[in-house]
Design a protein around this motif. Structure first.
Motif, PDB file in Angstrom:
ATOM      1  N   ARG A   1       0.809  -1.221   0.000  1.00 53.49           N
ATOM      2  CA  ARG A   1       0.000   0.000   0.000  1.00 53.49           C
ATOM      3  C   ARG A   1       0.841   1.269   0.000  1.00 53.49           C
ATOM      4  O   ARG A   1       0.321   2.361  -0.180  1.00 53.49           O
TER       5      ARG A   1
ATOM      6  N   ASP B   1       0.100   3.323  -2.962  1.00 51.70           N
ATOM      7  CA  ASP B   1      -1.248   3.850  -3.207  1.00 51.70           C
ATOM      8  C   ASP B   1      -1.235   5.374  -3.220  1.00 51.70           C
ATOM      9  O   ASP B   1      -0.361   6.004  -2.633  1.00 51.70           O
TER      10      ASP B   1
ATOM     11  N   ILE C   1      -8.319  -3.638  -8.543  1.00 49.77           N
ATOM     12  CA  ILE C   1      -6.937  -3.156  -8.530  1.00 49.77           C
ATOM     13  C   ILE C   1      -6.359  -3.463  -9.895  1.00 49.77           C
ATOM     14  O   ILE C   1      -6.373  -4.612 -10.328  1.00 49.77           O
TER      15      ILE C   1
ATOM     16  N   GLN D   1      -7.012   6.412  -2.323  1.00 49.43           N
ATOM     17  CA  GLN D   1      -7.291   4.973  -2.233  1.00 49.43           C
ATOM     18  C   GLN D   1      -7.287   4.492  -0.780  1.00 49.43           C
ATOM     19  O   GLN D   1      -7.557   3.338  -0.505  1.00 49.43           O
TER      20      GLN D   1
END
Ligand SMILES: Nc1ncnc2c1ncn2[C@@H]1O[C@H](COP(=O)(O)OP(=O)(O)OP(=O)(O)O)[C@@H](O)[C@H]1O
Ligand SMILES: Nc1ncnc2c1ncn2[C@@H]1O[C@H](COP(=O)(O)OP(=O)(O)OP(=O)(O)O)[C@@H](O)[C@H]1O
Ligand code: SF4
Ligand code: SF4
Ligand SMILES: [Mg+2]
Ligand SMILES: [Mg+2]
Lengths: 357, 358
Positions: free
Chosen positions: A165, A168, B32, A172
């Motif tokens: 992550r 990201d 995703i 998001q």
């Protein structure tokens, strides 16, 4: 307004000697000119904070808490704000310092967890890249090392799968994840002064507990000074050594956390304590807010700014209508700005306020 | 549009009321994608099949881990987010996939207060324009003109009429949140989904706003879904509470039951972590500290989603998904080893409010 400046002189010892406290804020005023008039967001605020200590700041929404912290970090500079007073940090005065100099102090000397995650995170850059950049400003490390540090920090604030992550973009992330990413960014350089503006309101209580632990760790490891601004009196009770209560741009009460929860002396503080729903008490049918509306910061009420809403105004009249009460020590380390006699305040607390909490 | 275009409200108050909101199997997976071809390589399972109902005039509190899908749920209810699966029935109508145009008349009835008061207010519009927008968008006439109506609303949420011509950046966090609440209240909707409506407010204004929400509910029969992290606030305002974890509802039930006899270990963990405003108890509190990292909604654990962090987890938790079972009237939880039910699941009798999940 026609308030003489001299009135404030008694609020703080105005000696010009360099302060001994790590953070020493003296008679800070931050005013904003607007079409409707001058907004006095912070109007004569003074307090000190030592290394290794945590100061909790609570108060009315709109009472100047965020404006104060942005002022300490020098983030009003270049805007149209009018700033006066002094902010001493580790022996250096910052209000008069050059914006360039203050900017260099941000990150390592002082860092802030913003109430508004979007103002600290750029929407077009990846979360991880933003932490990497903040870290590399103050640390000579390779991009790779910085990235590793960023992933480590994201993990420590409880972002799941941080190594994925980290790439990201802020949108998001959920609200709480954005908040945590910002906390990771603020803590990445182990700041000596950490200002946390509502650090955990967007977080669930289990993550909140984790973040509070992290702040305590930072503090014990680096002996940092922490200023935590929050509406959650539970968080303050758990984290703060001392508490400062603000109303309409001024401090109205300051003391140790224990003192403020067990022997508060300002009617506004009483109002706060009476307003909150508490899980450690039976559920009430109806909450008891402070009567009336928050004051206008353009036409601040004469005398005690709280008087139009104060249940005990009559007891302190007519002074409360004409004379601004100044912060006065009522017991060692406990200061209150109210015209009532200390003995009278203690009686009211014991007889009328505390029994209903 | 005129008032008569609004769908007629059910009149038969005596008959058993159908729920105002009925949600079944509601799901949202965010894809995703990777690479220039934006090939889908996985999905964030933000909401993964949740069921609940809300009766007219009731308040449902929605709590849970940060990132567990509360906001996404709220955005689907108000049709700001397209569900991947499941059904949303509002006032007897299936609104799951209504187009923007077909949804417009319903916009009046369903409003949202947003979690982030900073990004949800247009910085270039004055407060008057923002709060007055619903009147203009729906062409609603007000008795003394829009300006008066807006100023009244501002006063009701604890702002002052002098704020009418100011811009959002001139307001503190709590003041902005109240602007958002005023906007949502403008058209007296039937359902308000409020995402953290009071977390930015000091406790006194918070008490005012909560009392205001309760008064409006009594006066106009409003229905609320309130998302909040502050469990003392949730206890105060909710009739029923739903606890979410990783895209699932793990416990739902009447307020008192959930707070006093929680069944799901995650509910217990949450309740134990609430900071208590009592300095004398600072050092001697027993708090359940959850071990391990919160799992990722991209790759959620199999069977019970909580098993990676649950101190009671057994083999069966890793292999068999616990169903939502009714343990007390109206109180359901998804756990093989519930906290407060030594005698096994509750057998629904005549006093049962909600049928157990089959
Ligand atoms: N740029 C500005 N121009 C004019 N007024 C401003 C500006 N910034 C802040 N204010 C005003 O200053 C006051 C103090 O704002 P501040 O953001 O410090 O409040 P706060 O105590 O942090 O409140 P909250 O708890 O709601 O975040 C508010 O009344 C706000 O409207
Ligand atoms: N547009 C999006 N694209 C990809 N993932 C998203 C998007 N919006 C939300 N998510 C993900 O969905 C999950 C649920 O997010 P949501 O905002 O619903 O959480 P929440 O329960 O409201 O959390 P919080 O309490 O922190 O606000 C999170 O993992 C989040 O990262
Ligand atoms: S000075 Fe008077 S009005 Fe002000 S807080 Fe004290 S009692 Fe109330
Ligand atoms: S099913 Fe097992 S792992 Fe899941 S909450 Fe219950 S005891 Fe814990
Ligand atoms: Mg603020
Ligand atoms: Mg959310």
């Amino acid at each position: 307004m026609n308030r003489p400046v001299e009135e404030w002189a008694s609020l703080v010892p105005m000696e010009d000697d360099a302060p001994t406290a790590f953070l020493d804020v003296r008679d800070l005023r931050i005013h904003f000119p607007t079409d409707d008039g001058l907004v006095k967001s912070v109007d004569g605020l003074s307090f000190t904070l030592e290394r290794g200590r945590t100061l909790g700041i609570v108060g009315e929404s709109g009472s100047g808490k965020s404006v104060t912290s942005l002022g300490i970090l020098g983030l009003h500079k270049g805007q149209h704000a009018r700033i006066s007073g002094q902010v001493w940090l580790d022996g250096e005065e910052l209000v008069g310092a050059s914006p360039e100099h203050v900017r260099r102090l941000r990150g390592k000397k002082m860092a802030m967890i913003f109430q508004d995650p979007l103002s600290a995170m750029h929407p077009f850059y990846k979360v991880g890249d933003q932490i990497v950049e903040a870290y590399r400003v103050h640390n000579e490390v390779s991009k790779k090392q910085a990235r590793k540090h960023a992933i480590d920090m994201l993990g420590r604030v409880g972002i799941p799968q941080p190594s994925e992550r980290v790439d990201d973009y802020p949108h998001q992330f959920s609200g709480g994840m954005r908040q945590r990413a910002m906390i990771a960014m603020a803590l990445s350089c182990d700041p000596e002064l950490l200002i946390a503006d509502e650090p955990t309101t967007a977080l669930d209580v289990t993550v909140q507990a984790q973040i509070l632990d992290l702040v305590r760790e930072l503090q014990s490891e680096f002996n940092s000074a922490v200023m935590v601004i929050t509406h959650d009196l539970g968080v303050v009770a758990e984290l703060a050594d001392d508490i400062l209560v603000m109303y309409a741009g001024k401090a109205v009460e300051q003391g140790s956390a224990r003192e403020l929860f067990t022997a508060a002396e300002h009617p506004y503080t009483w109002g706060l304590l009476s307003s909150m729903p508490r899980l450690d008490r039976d559920r009430q049918d109806r909450l008891v807010p402070i009567a009336g509306s928050p004051p206008s910061l353009i036409n601040v009420p004469e005398g005690c700014a709280f008087h139009p809403r104060c249940r005990f105004c009559e007891l302190s009249a007519p002074r409360s209508l004409t004379e601004v009460p100044v912060m006065t020590e009522t017991s060692p380390g406990h200061r209150v700005a109210c015209h009532l006699e200390p003995a009278e305040r203690r009686r009211l607390w014991a007889e009328e306020v505390q029994p209903l909490l | 549009m005129t008032i008569s275009d609004v769908s007629p409200r059910p009149a038969d108050a005596g008959a058993p009321r159908p729920p105002l909101l009925e949600v079944t199997g509601l799901t949202k997976h965010f894809p995703i994608t990777r690479g220039v071809l934006r090939r889908q390589i996985g999905a964030v399972k933000a909401v993964d099949g949740i069921d609940f109902t809300v009766a007219a005039g009731e308040t449902l509190g929605l709590v849970g881990e940060s990132g567990c899908g509360k906001t996404t749920t709220g955005r689907m209810l108000t049709r700001l987010e397209e569900p991947t699966g499941g059904r949303i029935v509002f006032d007897g109508r299936d609104i799951t996939h209504l187009s923007v145009a077909r949804m417009r008349p319903l916009r009046r009835d369903v409003q949202m207060v947003f979690q982030d008061p900073y990004s949800s207010l247009n910085p270039r519009h004055t407060v008057g324009t923002i709060v007055g927008a619903p009147y203009r968008l729906q062409s609603v006439k007000t008795e003394h003109g829009t300006k008066r109506a807006v100023q009244d609303l501002l006063e009701r949420v604890g702002l002052s009429p002098e704020h009418y011509n100011r811009y959002p950046h001139e307001f503190s966090g709590g003041q902005r949140q109240r602007i958002g609440i005023a906007r949502a209240l403008a058209l007296r909707p039937k359902l308000i989904v409020a995402d953290e409506p009071v977390s930015a407010l000091d406790v006194s204004i918070q008490a005012q706003v909560i009392n205001l929400l309760e008064d409006l509910q009594d006066e106009f029969g409003l229905t609320y879904v309130v998302i909040a992290h502050d469990l003392s606030v949730v206890r105060h305002i909710s009739d029923r509470v739903a606890v979410m974890y990783l895209g699932h509802i793990v416990e739902i039930g009447p307020r008192q039951a959930v707070y006093e006899k929680p069944q799901h270990p995650y509910t217990s963990a949450l309740l134990s972590a609430v900071p208590v405003p009592d300095v004398t108890r600072r050092d001697n509190r027993e708090r359940i500290r959850l071990q391990g990292d919160p799992p990722s909604p991209i790759d959620p654990p199999p069977a019970c989603p909580f098993h990676t962090r649950c101190w009671k987890a057994q083999e069966v938790c890793r292999t068999v998904t616990p169903p939502l079972v009714e343990f007390a009237p109206g109180q359901r939880a998804a756990c093989h080893f519930p906290e407060n039910a030594p005698d096994g699941p509750y057998e629904p009798g005549t006093d049962s409010i909600v049928a157990p999940a089959s």
